[in-house]
Design a protein around this motif. Sequence first.
Motif, short mmCIF file in Angstrom:
data_model
loop_
_atom_site.label_atom_id
_atom_site.label_comp_id
_atom_site.label_asym_id
_atom_site.label_seq_id
_atom_site.Cartn_x
_atom_site.Cartn_y
_atom_site.Cartn_z
N GLY A 18 -2.49 12.03 -4.30
CA GLY A 18 -2.76 12.21 -2.88
C GLY A 18 -3.69 11.17 -2.27
O GLY A 18 -3.94 11.20 -1.07
N SER A 19 -4.20 10.26 -3.08
CA SER A 19 -5.02 9.19 -2.52
C SER A 19 -4.10 8.03 -2.14
O SER A 19 -2.90 8.20 -2.02
N ALA B 104 0.86 -1.17 0.00
CA ALA B 104 0.00 0.00 0.00
C ALA B 104 0.90 1.22 0.00
O ALA B 104 2.03 1.17 0.48
N GLY B 105 0.39 2.29 -0.56
CA GLY B 105 1.17 3.52 -0.56
C GLY B 105 0.37 4.69 -1.06
O GLY B 105 -0.70 4.53 -1.66
N VAL C 125 1.99 4.94 -7.45
CA VAL C 125 2.42 4.87 -6.05
C VAL C 125 3.76 5.57 -5.90
O VAL C 125 4.72 5.27 -6.61
N ILE C 126 3.81 6.53 -4.94
CA ILE C 126 5.02 7.32 -4.73
C ILE C 126 5.63 7.11 -3.35
O ILE C 126 6.72 7.61 -3.08
N SER C 127 4.96 6.36 -2.47
CA SER C 127 5.53 6.12 -1.14
C SER C 127 5.76 4.62 -0.94
O SER C 127 5.09 3.80 -1.58
N ASN C 128 6.70 4.30 -0.07
CA ASN C 128 7.06 2.90 0.20
C ASN C 128 7.61 2.19 -1.02
O ASN C 128 7.61 0.96 -1.08
N THR C 129 8.03 2.93 -2.03
CA THR C 129 8.38 2.31 -3.31
C THR C 129 9.65 1.46 -3.24
O THR C 129 9.76 0.48 -3.96
N ASP D 220 11.91 11.52 -8.62
CA ASP D 220 11.42 12.67 -7.88
C ASP D 220 9.95 12.91 -8.18
O ASP D 220 9.52 12.89 -9.34
N VAL D 221 9.15 13.15 -7.14
CA VAL D 221 7.70 13.30 -7.28
C VAL D 221 7.35 14.45 -8.23
O VAL D 221 6.43 14.31 -9.06
N ASP D 222 8.04 15.57 -8.15
CA ASP D 222 7.73 16.71 -9.04
C ASP D 222 7.99 16.36 -10.49
O ASP D 222 7.23 16.74 -11.39
#
Length: 167
Positions: free
Chosen positions: A42-43, A36-37, A115-119, A97-99
């Motif tokens: 933003g969701s 999950a991430g 997915v941008i977190s926990n990747t 990078d997210v941007d």
Amino acid sequence: MVLAVGVLAVALVVVLAVSERDRRGPPVPDFAPEFAGETLDGSSFDMAAQRGRWVVVNFFSTWCVQCVVEHPELVSFHDRYRNDPNIALVSVVFQDDVDVIARFFAERGGDWPIVISNTGRISIDFGVTAVPETYLVDPFGRVVAKFTGGVTLNGLENQLVSAGADP
């Protein structure tokens, strides 16, 4: 002397077997790791919530040439199946990078979950060694195909049919 030659031969076989395994990378998991991430919009995305669906899990980076080449194919795949409740696409960022990712998707299209977190953990759990890598997960959570290098719409559809989906 014969014993020494035998020991050397066995050692050579072991070294070759290990080095060959390393070149192929880690084995493909039998079941997709549950992850999950946070997503780019933003969701959140939760792989466990996808049970019952076919899921294409794509690992990518904006700096990866093959990822840029395959992107229009993923856009076509998503456009074709966006309203199919049995098929989902998710991308997982790999060292980016997210941007830059936000600009990439704004310029090139695509509005599936990214997915941008926990990747880092997700990539390790799947055994990703280089991007792009894409996994096809069946409705029971089994990994039924792995694509190394870029994917195509036709390749994804053919693999779905081969695995028993009815796209």
